[in-house]
Design an enzyme around this catalytic site. Structure first.
Site, mmCIF file in Angstrom:
data_model
loop_
_atom_site.group_PDB
_atom_site.id
_atom_site.type_symbol
_atom_site.label_atom_id
_atom_site.label_comp_id
_atom_site.label_asym_id
_atom_site.label_seq_id
_atom_site.Cartn_x
_atom_site.Cartn_y
_atom_site.Cartn_z
ATOM 1 N N SER A 259 0.814 -1.210 0.000
ATOM 2 C CA SER A 259 0.000 0.000 0.000
ATOM 3 C C SER A 259 0.854 1.270 0.000
ATOM 4 O O SER A 259 1.714 1.410 -0.856
ATOM 5 C CB SER A 259 -0.975 -0.043 1.172
ATOM 6 O OG SER A 259 -2.158 0.574 0.773
ATOM 7 N N HIS A 400 -7.947 -5.783 0.569
ATOM 8 C CA HIS A 400 -6.687 -5.048 0.663
ATOM 9 C C HIS A 400 -5.897 -5.568 1.869
ATOM 10 O O HIS A 400 -6.314 -5.405 3.014
ATOM 11 C CB HIS A 400 -7.035 -3.571 0.848
ATOM 12 C CG HIS A 400 -5.852 -2.657 0.811
ATOM 13 N ND1 HIS A 400 -4.917 -2.681 -0.189
ATOM 14 C CD2 HIS A 400 -5.465 -1.667 1.651
ATOM 15 C CE1 HIS A 400 -4.005 -1.752 0.035
ATOM 16 N NE2 HIS A 400 -4.310 -1.128 1.155
HETATM 17 C C1 GCU Z 1 -5.359 4.732 2.099
HETATM 18 C C2 GCU Z 1 -4.831 5.534 0.917
HETATM 19 C C3 GCU Z 1 -4.066 4.667 -0.070
HETATM 20 C C4 GCU Z 1 -3.028 3.841 0.639
HETATM 21 C C5 GCU Z 1 -3.670 3.070 1.758
HETATM 22 C C6 GCU Z 1 -2.711 2.294 2.640
HETATM 23 O O1 GCU Z 1 -6.394 3.917 1.705
HETATM 24 O O2 GCU Z 1 -5.911 6.179 0.317
HETATM 25 O O3 GCU Z 1 -3.441 5.489 -1.036
HETATM 26 O O4 GCU Z 1 -2.374 3.023 -0.255
HETATM 27 O O5 GCU Z 1 -4.331 3.955 2.640
HETATM 28 O O6 GCU Z 1 -1.566 2.667 2.768
HETATM 29 O O7 GCU Z 1 -3.144 1.307 3.234
#
Ligand code: GCU
Length: 422
Positions: A259, A400
């Site tokens: 992420s 995710h």
């Molecule tokens: C949020 C953000 C993302 C990122 C994510 C994370 O959802 O909007 O851009 O990748 O956090 O780091 O888990």
């Protein structure tokens, strides 16, 4: 021939055309606007050789992203010191050597620092490849090893077990599923991790508390040294340490991140060619995802919710995803010809699996200039079906996250490229 027969014939021809065009990737790339060409110089000349890429196009792209998106980063600090504060040869029941290294960025004990937690597999008697990546909640969060120091840096209030934005003993081992330390070690890789908040806290603090405080000359400008670049810079500083550790094969360092940490890993791989391999797990917008594919997170959200991640100049692109004069396939291409793995998850809507696949696909022509196979497919593989070329890719089922399935593919990819466990 009757009208209805002509209709059926025409329809059949269209289906055939669609099917034939799929392997070449013409049919499904729902890209909005014009995707800038990775292999065309700013002056319009087409790039047709690896030499041209290395000497002309790569520097152009790198400079663009430093000015407009990530900002400038300082070079290795002259006064930086590595202090090995723990060296335990019998860690994790004897299978690992554990080291904890404090990186004093400006050499001062009371200055800004980052702690590296490094595990090395005891069964290997030669220098080993190491996977390095940031964690979200402090080094103590990745397993239940009670000797790991608890982070003293600011962290998100959402961190399980943290009180008033700081870690407590209750944060130990909260991320064990995300970090299958023993599996990685048994496969012959070392694992190193740091807390990104040591380098720069993840909130808009006007760059007062992170390493930026050491570089006032890189602030108050459009291409300022912002958070994502600071995190990438910290990964390079870990690599500086690995170059000093004889137990580590510093020519085989794999930079990994999930992420937002995946965004940092990609930029580290793009800017520091000492990283031999890059693994991005659901890095999404500002990472592997193509902004021109209008799904998931967009520039507007990134600029508003995380204004500190990218440099001030990036704000002017908010809301212009289809009209951007750049996109993330160009950042991925900066990693070429080094192996790159892009992992997506079907249920991770914000990170946009298809947008991530497309970036990998449009970076692949640069890999092919180096006579590697690039990405071995032109249309997105089915879920849970990993493909392994010089670029690897999968889109797994589920939300995710970082799961054992993801690590299994990463380790296989690393084995293929480093010739380990053959
Ligand atoms: C949020 C953000 C993302 C990122 C994510 C994370 O959802 O909007 O851009 O990748 O956090 O780091 O888990």
């Amino acid at each position: 021939m009757k009208d209805s027969q002509i209709g059926v014939l025409l329809k059949g021809m269209l289906v055939l055309l669609f099917t034939l065009s799929c392997p070449f990737g013409f049919s499904q790339d729902t890209i909005s606007g014009h995707l800038p060409e990775v292999l065309r110089l700013n002056n319009g000349t087409r790039v047709t050789s690896a030499q041209q890429w290395i000497t002309k196009r790569r520097p152009e792209i790198l400079q663009f992203f430093k000015q407009q998106m990530f900002g400038q980063s300082p070079v290795r600090p002259k006064k930086m010191i590595f202090k090995v504060i723990d060296n335990e040869p019998g860690a994790l029941g004897g299978i690992a050597t554990r080291k904890q290294i404090r990186v004093l960025f400006d050499g001062r004990n009371d200055g800004p620092y980052m702690d590296i937690l490094l595990y090395l597999p005891n069964q290997i008697k030669r220098p080993v490849p190491v996977i390095v990546g940031y964690n979200f909640a402090g080094n103590q969060s990745i397993n239940n090893d009670t000797a790991v120091h608890i982070s003293k840096s600011w962290m998100s209030a959402n961190t399980k077990g943290a009180i008033n934005n700081y870690a407590t003993e209750a944060t130990r081992g909260i991320a064990t599923v995300a970090w299958p330390v023993e599996t990685i070690l048994k496969r012959g890789y070392g694992l190193a991790t740091m807390f990104a908040g040591d380098v720069d806290p993840d909130y808009d603090d006007g760059f007062k508390n992170g390493v930026q405080a050491l570089y006032p000359e890189l602030q108050n400008r459009g291409d300022n040294f912002a958070t994502m670049a600071a995190w990438a810079w910290g990964l390079s500083r870990a690599l500086d340490y690995f170059e000093t550790d004889k137990a580590v094969d510093s020519k085989k360092i794999i930079v990994y991140g999930t992420s937002r940490m995946g965004k940092a890993a990609i930029w580290a791989g793009a800017t520091d060619q000492r990283f031999a391999m890059v693994i991005s797990n659901e890095s999404g917008a500002g990472g592997a995802k193509l902004f021109h594919h209008l799904e998931g997170e967009n520039t507007t959200r990134i600029c508003k919710v995380f204004p500190h991640w990218f440099c001030h100049n990036f704000q002017k692109y908010a809301g212009k995803d289809s009209a951007l004069p750049f996109d993330q396939h160009m950042v991925l291409a900066l990693i070429a010809p080094r192996p790159l793995y892009v992992a997506s998850a079907q249920g991770s809507n914000l990170t946009d699996s298809y947008g991530e696949f497309l970036s990998a696909k449009y970076a692949a022509p640069v890999y092919r200039l180096f006579h590697t196979n690039g990405l071995p497919v032109k249309i997105m593989p089915p879920v849970d079906h990993a493909v392994f070329g010089q670029i690897g890719y999968h889109n797994r089922t589920g939300k995710h996250d970082i799961l054992p399935y993801d690590w299994e593919q990463f380790l296989h990819f690393a084995d293929l490229h480093f010739g380990t466990n053959r």
